[in-house]
Write a protein that holds these residues in place. Structure first.
Motif, PDB file in Angstrom:
ATOM      1  N   ILE A 130      65.927   3.934 -21.252  1.00  0.00           N
ATOM      2  CA  ILE A 130      65.860   5.391 -21.081  1.00  0.00           C
ATOM      3  C   ILE A 130      65.230   5.741 -19.743  1.00  0.00           C
ATOM      4  N   LEU A 131      65.792   6.731 -19.068  1.00  0.00           N
ATOM      5  CA  LEU A 131      65.167   7.349 -17.899  1.00  0.00           C
ATOM      6  C   LEU A 131      64.709   8.745 -18.310  1.00  0.00           C
ATOM      7  N   LYS A 132      63.421   9.045 -18.083  1.00  0.00           N
ATOM      8  CA  LYS A 132      62.905  10.376 -18.414  1.00  0.00           C
ATOM      9  C   LYS A 132      62.695  11.157 -17.119  1.00  0.00           C
ATOM     10  N   ILE A 133      63.401  12.260 -17.001  1.00  0.00           N
ATOM     11  CA  ILE A 133      63.286  13.101 -15.802  1.00  0.00           C
ATOM     12  C   ILE A 133      61.966  13.861 -15.862  1.00  0.00           C
ATOM     13  N   ASP A 134      61.168  13.736 -14.821  1.00  0.00           N
ATOM     14  CA  ASP A 134      59.860  14.385 -14.810  1.00  0.00           C
ATOM     15  C   ASP A 134      59.997  15.906 -14.859  1.00  0.00           C
ATOM     16  N   ARG A 135      59.049  16.542 -15.531  1.00  0.00           N
ATOM     17  CA  ARG A 135      59.087  17.996 -15.729  1.00  0.00           C
ATOM     18  C   ARG A 135      59.036  18.774 -14.411  1.00  0.00           C
ATOM     19  N   SER A 136      58.481  18.140 -13.350  1.00  0.00           N
ATOM     20  CA  SER A 136      58.392  18.834 -12.059  1.00  0.00           C
ATOM     21  C   SER A 136      59.771  19.144 -11.490  1.00  0.00           C
ATOM     22  N   PHE A 137      60.792  18.349 -11.867  1.00  0.00           N
ATOM     23  CA  PHE A 137      62.155  18.596 -11.399  1.00  0.00           C
ATOM     24  C   PHE A 137      62.911  19.535 -12.347  1.00  0.00           C
ATOM     25  N   VAL A 138      62.441  19.603 -13.584  1.00  0.00           N
ATOM     26  CA  VAL A 138      63.115  20.425 -14.593  1.00  0.00           C
ATOM     27  C   VAL A 138      62.697  21.883 -14.487  1.00  0.00           C
ATOM     28  N   SER A 139      61.437  22.115 -14.138  1.00  0.00           N
ATOM     29  CA  SER A 139      60.903  23.476 -14.083  1.00  0.00           C
ATOM     30  C   SER A 139      61.703  24.350 -13.119  1.00  0.00           C
ATOM     31  N   SER A 140      62.286  25.426 -13.662  1.00  0.00           N
ATOM     32  CA  SER A 140      63.080  26.389 -12.870  1.00  0.00           C
ATOM     33  C   SER A 140      64.165  25.687 -12.063  1.00  0.00           C
ATOM     34  N   ILE A 141      64.804  24.702 -12.657  1.00  0.00           N
ATOM     35  CA  ILE A 141      65.812  23.915 -11.952  1.00  0.00           C
ATOM     36  C   ILE A 141      66.971  24.772 -11.484  1.00  0.00           C
ATOM     37  N   GLU A 142      67.259  25.806 -12.240  1.00  0.00           N
ATOM     38  CA  GLU A 142      68.400  26.660 -11.876  1.00  0.00           C
ATOM     39  C   GLU A 142      68.147  27.437 -10.580  1.00  0.00           C
ATOM     40  N   GLU A 143      66.890  27.492 -10.140  1.00  0.00           N
ATOM     41  CA  GLU A 143      66.549  28.245  -8.931  1.00  0.00           C
ATOM     42  C   GLU A 143      66.312  27.334  -7.726  1.00  0.00           C
ATOM     43  N   SER A 144      66.403  26.023  -7.890  1.00  0.00           N
ATOM     44  CA  SER A 144      66.081  25.084  -6.817  1.00  0.00           C
ATOM     45  C   SER A 144      67.241  24.127  -6.557  1.00  0.00           C
ATOM     46  N   ASP A 145      67.856  24.266  -5.388  1.00  0.00           N
ATOM     47  CA  ASP A 145      68.943  23.367  -5.030  1.00  0.00           C
ATOM     48  C   ASP A 145      68.444  21.924  -4.897  1.00  0.00           C
ATOM     49  N   GLU A 146      67.195  21.786  -4.422  1.00  0.00           N
ATOM     50  CA  GLU A 146      66.628  20.442  -4.245  1.00  0.00           C
ATOM     51  C   GLU A 146      66.456  19.756  -5.599  1.00  0.00           C
ATOM     52  N   SER A 147      65.876  20.493  -6.581  1.00  0.00           N
ATOM     53  CA  SER A 147      65.692  19.933  -7.930  1.00  0.00           C
ATOM     54  C   SER A 147      67.036  19.609  -8.563  1.00  0.00           C
ATOM     55  N   LEU A 148      68.026  20.488  -8.343  1.00  0.00           N
ATOM     56  CA  LEU A 148      69.364  20.240  -8.874  1.00  0.00           C
ATOM     57  C   LEU A 148      69.930  18.924  -8.341  1.00  0.00           C
ATOM     58  N   ALA A 149      69.773  18.726  -7.035  1.00  0.00           N
ATOM     59  CA  ALA A 149      70.311  17.514  -6.411  1.00  0.00           C
ATOM     60  C   ALA A 149      69.616  16.264  -6.937  1.00  0.00           C
ATOM     61  N   ILE A 150      68.268  16.351  -7.098  1.00  0.00           N
ATOM     62  CA  ILE A 150      67.503  15.185  -7.576  1.00  0.00           C
ATOM     63  C   ILE A 150      67.872  14.847  -9.013  1.00  0.00           C
ATOM     64  N   VAL A 151      67.921  15.874  -9.867  1.00  0.00           N
ATOM     65  CA  VAL A 151      68.248  15.644 -11.281  1.00  0.00           C
ATOM     66  C   VAL A 151      69.664  15.116 -11.418  1.00  0.00           C
ATOM     67  N   ASN A 152      70.593  15.667 -10.642  1.00  0.00           N
ATOM     68  CA  ASN A 152      71.977  15.193 -10.679  1.00  0.00           C
ATOM     69  C   ASN A 152      72.055  13.716 -10.293  1.00  0.00           C
ATOM     70  N   MET A 153      71.241  13.327  -9.295  1.00  0.00           N
ATOM     71  CA  MET A 153      71.205  11.931  -8.864  1.00  0.00           C
ATOM     72  C   MET A 153      70.653  11.032  -9.971  1.00  0.00           C
ATOM     73  N   ILE A 154      69.572  11.486 -10.632  1.00  0.00           N
ATOM     74  CA  ILE A 154      68.955  10.684 -11.695  1.00  0.00           C
ATOM     75  C   ILE A 154      69.924  10.500 -12.859  1.00  0.00           C
ATOM     76  N   ILE A 155      70.632  11.570 -13.199  1.00  0.00           N
ATOM     77  CA  ILE A 155      71.610  11.479 -14.311  1.00  0.00           C
ATOM     78  C   ILE A 155      72.720  10.490 -13.953  1.00  0.00           C
ATOM     79  N   SER A 156      73.222  10.582 -12.742  1.00  0.00           N
ATOM     80  CA  SER A 156      74.276   9.659 -12.294  1.00  0.00           C
ATOM     81  C   SER A 156      73.769   8.224 -12.280  1.00  0.00           C
ATOM     82  N   LEU A 157      72.539   8.062 -11.851  1.00  0.00           N
ATOM     83  CA  LEU A 157      71.930   6.738 -11.796  1.00  0.00           C
ATOM     84  C   LEU A 157      71.787   6.157 -13.199  1.00  0.00           C
ATOM     85  N   GLY A 158      71.308   6.988 -14.126  1.00  0.00           N
ATOM     86  CA  GLY A 158      71.155   6.537 -15.508  1.00  0.00           C
ATOM     87  C   GLY A 158      72.473   6.077 -16.106  1.00  0.00           C
TER      88      GLY A 158
END
Length: 606
Positions: A527-555
């Motif tokens: 399991i990969l757990k995405i840290d809450r710092s990237f999840v918080s207000s993700i819809e408002e942050s292009d940077e967080s979106l890109a990081i989370v998208n990368m982590i999901i693809s990596l997983g």
């Protein structure tokens, strides 16, 4: 009568020539010169018995020793050393064999006479005349005296060598008692002694001094991954760099492991400025890459320091204060150095008292496990994370952010971690007895660094599972990304072994550490757990979106499940679903609940 007096005079002169010189070669040289002059010799030679190393010695039997030419006068024979003269060598060989005075005719009517120096060697005269028999006999007591002087010289030489050897040993022992065996820097004991002297000097001369404590950061992962031989070479290189900063007022020592101490003394009123500049030099020395066996290693350090006599104390206490300041610098990730203040000790004392409170709390059963449920995109419970809560009798519910780091600094985290493991297994047993929905997977517990490096950690896990008679796949472990990488070899072995037994491992707070894909693909986590710092207000942050998208693809690429932590709003949830993340935990679904309330969630789903 005149002949007798002449012989007595000869004996006296030769005996006096032997003299009292204690150096063997010097004594023989004087003696041979007098023989050469007094007896009008063409040449004279002295041979000594020696050991296998060519060192002169006394022998008891002829079989015991070889011999060599100690001295010849003159040194050269027809442009060549006397050792190359075959007739002389043959004569000496015969003399050694017969062990008595012999004579033979030499070139051009010259004569060779050989005399035994009892137990030590032999004397050879070359003459251009026949040496009278009475002169030869008169030499007998002289040869005995020469033997006695040779023995005295050998004893003296032996004593000189023994004394020199003792001096070397004493110097070596003195050096070893004061210096570190690996780096050659002053060791802990001697640096304390130097600090004590520095404290006394500052009092006498009205000067200032500074004790600097240095600890390398991230040295342990390199030492563990690359081996102690590489780690030792790094420490030696660093020691040489630090030692280049030393002088009569700067002393550098190794305190132990990757910790170093530097003493500055003779400082004036600008002591703070001098210390700041020196700390800058330390950082520059450490920041330069360490090139070891064609590999480059980048390191930095945490530094604490204390001034004396501003802080009046003993050498041991000053080192302790600088150490405390260093830990504060490490805690704050301050690379510029941290000055000690008494409030730091108060903080440490409070921490120690807090540790005592935790110990009492464990005994008094003040700790409890809360469970934060985890859901899938169908809103089904798929598991839960066990979170430790402490109901302090005076402070109420204490924040884990306060007591977990304090417990981590002591061995208490091992006892807390063991309690969490055992309690989680007991609760899993109760859940299995109640009946779990098909969607439910496992209860996950967090693992500390100190637990991970325990030799028997895996056996403790299996024992807790077996004692409670639960399915191994109902328990999962969560390890932080940085913790895994710091113990990469042990982590891979442990996770693979547990996975084979059905126990899944998750990488917590992923994206906040410093792992590379090279390391990540080696770790058999589930399991990969995405840290809450990237999840918080993700819809408002292009940077967080890109990081989370990368982590999901990596997983997905590594065949790992991906779970997002800290989901608090519907907008965050919808955004995660669009990105392809289908497992979550957070306040949007539920906060962490006491065990009985957590159980009620299953009843509601039924």
């Amino acid at each position: 009568m005149n002949k007798a007096l002449s012989l007595i005079s000869l004996q006296h002169e030769l005996a006096m020539a032997i003299g009292n010189k204690l150096d063997l070669k010097a004594m023989v040289k004087v003696f041979l010169k007098v023989c050469f002059s007094r007896l009008n010799l063409t040449s004279t030679h002295f041979y000594v018995y020696c050991d296998e190393n060519g060192v002169p010695r006394k022998i008891e039997t002829i079989a015991e020793g070889d011999y060599r030419n100690l001295l010849s006068i003159p040194k050269i024979n027809s442009g060549k050393p006397w050792q190359d003269c075959l007739k002389l060598s043959s004569f000496v060989k015969q003399l050694n064999k017969q062990q008595e005075t012999i004579a033979m005719e030499y070139d051009n009517g010259h004569q060779l006479y050989g005399f035994i120096v009892p137990g030590h060697g032999f004397l050879v005269f070359e003459t251009h005349y026949i040496l009278a028999m009475d002169v030869q006999k008169a030499l007998s007591p002289i040869l005995n005296k020469l033997a006695t002087s040779c023995y005295a010289s050998l004893i003296h030489d032996s004593l000189v060598k023994e004394i020199h050897s003792r001096q070397l040993i004493e110097e070596k022992l003195a050096f070893q008692s004061q210096h570190d065996g690996l780096t050659g820097l002053f060791n802990r004991q001697h640096i304390k002694k130097l600090l004590k002297n520095a404290i006394e000097q500052t009092s006498i001369k009205a000067e200032y001094g500074c004790t600097i404590f240095i600890d390398l950061n991230k040295f342990k992962p390199i030492n563990d991954a690359m081996g102690h031989s590489i780690g030792d070479l790094i420490l030696i290189t660093l020691a040489n760099r630090l030692n280049s900063l030393s002088n009569e007022n700067v002393h550098v020592g190794r305190f132990g492991g990757d910790e170093f101490i530097i003493i500055l003394q003779g400082l004036d009123q600008n002591y703070q400025q001098v210390a700041n500049l020196f700390i800058k030099e330390i950082n520059q020395a450490i920041e330069e890459p360490f090139i070891i066996k064609d590999n480059s290693y980048k390191l930095n350090c945490s530094i604490g320091y204390v001034f004396f006599p501003l802080q009046k104390s003993t050498a041991s206490s000053l080192i302790k204060f600088a150490d405390i300041a260093m830990y504060e610098a490490k805690r704050e990730k301050n690379l510029q150095g941290k000055q000690y203040h008494p409030a730091m000790s108060d903080k440490i004392n409070k921490r120690l008292a807090y540790v005592d409170d935790m110990k009492k709390g464990l005994i008094a059963k003040e700790f409890e496990l809360y469970y934060q449920p985890q859901f899938n995109h169908h809103n089904e419970i798929i598991g839960a994370e066990a979170l430790l809560r402490w109901n302090h009798p005076e402070h109420g519910i204490e924040s884990p952010a306060i007591y977990i780091p304090i417990a981590e600094e002591s061995d208490l985290i091992l006892y807390i971690g063991q309690w969490v493991l055992e309690q989680a297994c007991r609760d899993i047993k109760k859940l299995e007895q109640r009946g779990l929905p098909q969607s439910f997977g496992a209860i996950s517990i967090n693992v500390s660094a100190k637990q991970l490096i325990e030799n028997n950690f895996q056996s403790k896990i299996m024992t807790a599972i077996e004692q409670n008679n639960i399915s191994a796949n109902r328990l999962a472990l969560e390890l932080t990304e940085s913790l895994l990488i710091e113990n990469i070899t042990d982590s891979i072995e442990l996770i693979a072994s547990l996975k084979a037994k059905g126990i899944a491992c998750g990488i917590d707070d992923f994206g906040t550490g410093y792992s590379s894909l090279t390391y990540l693909k080696l770790i058999p986590a589930s399991i990969l757990k995405i840290d809450r710092s990237f999840v918080s207000s993700i819809e408002e942050s292009d940077e967080s979106l890109a990081i989370v998208n990368m982590i999901i693809s990596l997983g997905k690429a590594l065949n790992m499940a991906v779970l997002a932590e800290g989901v608090e709003t519907l907008e965050e949830l919808n955004c995660l679903k669009k990105l392809g993340c289908y497992q979550y935990q957070g306040y949007f679904f539920n906060k962490a609940l006491p065990f009985e309330e957590f159980c009620q969630l299953f009843d509601a789903q039924k």
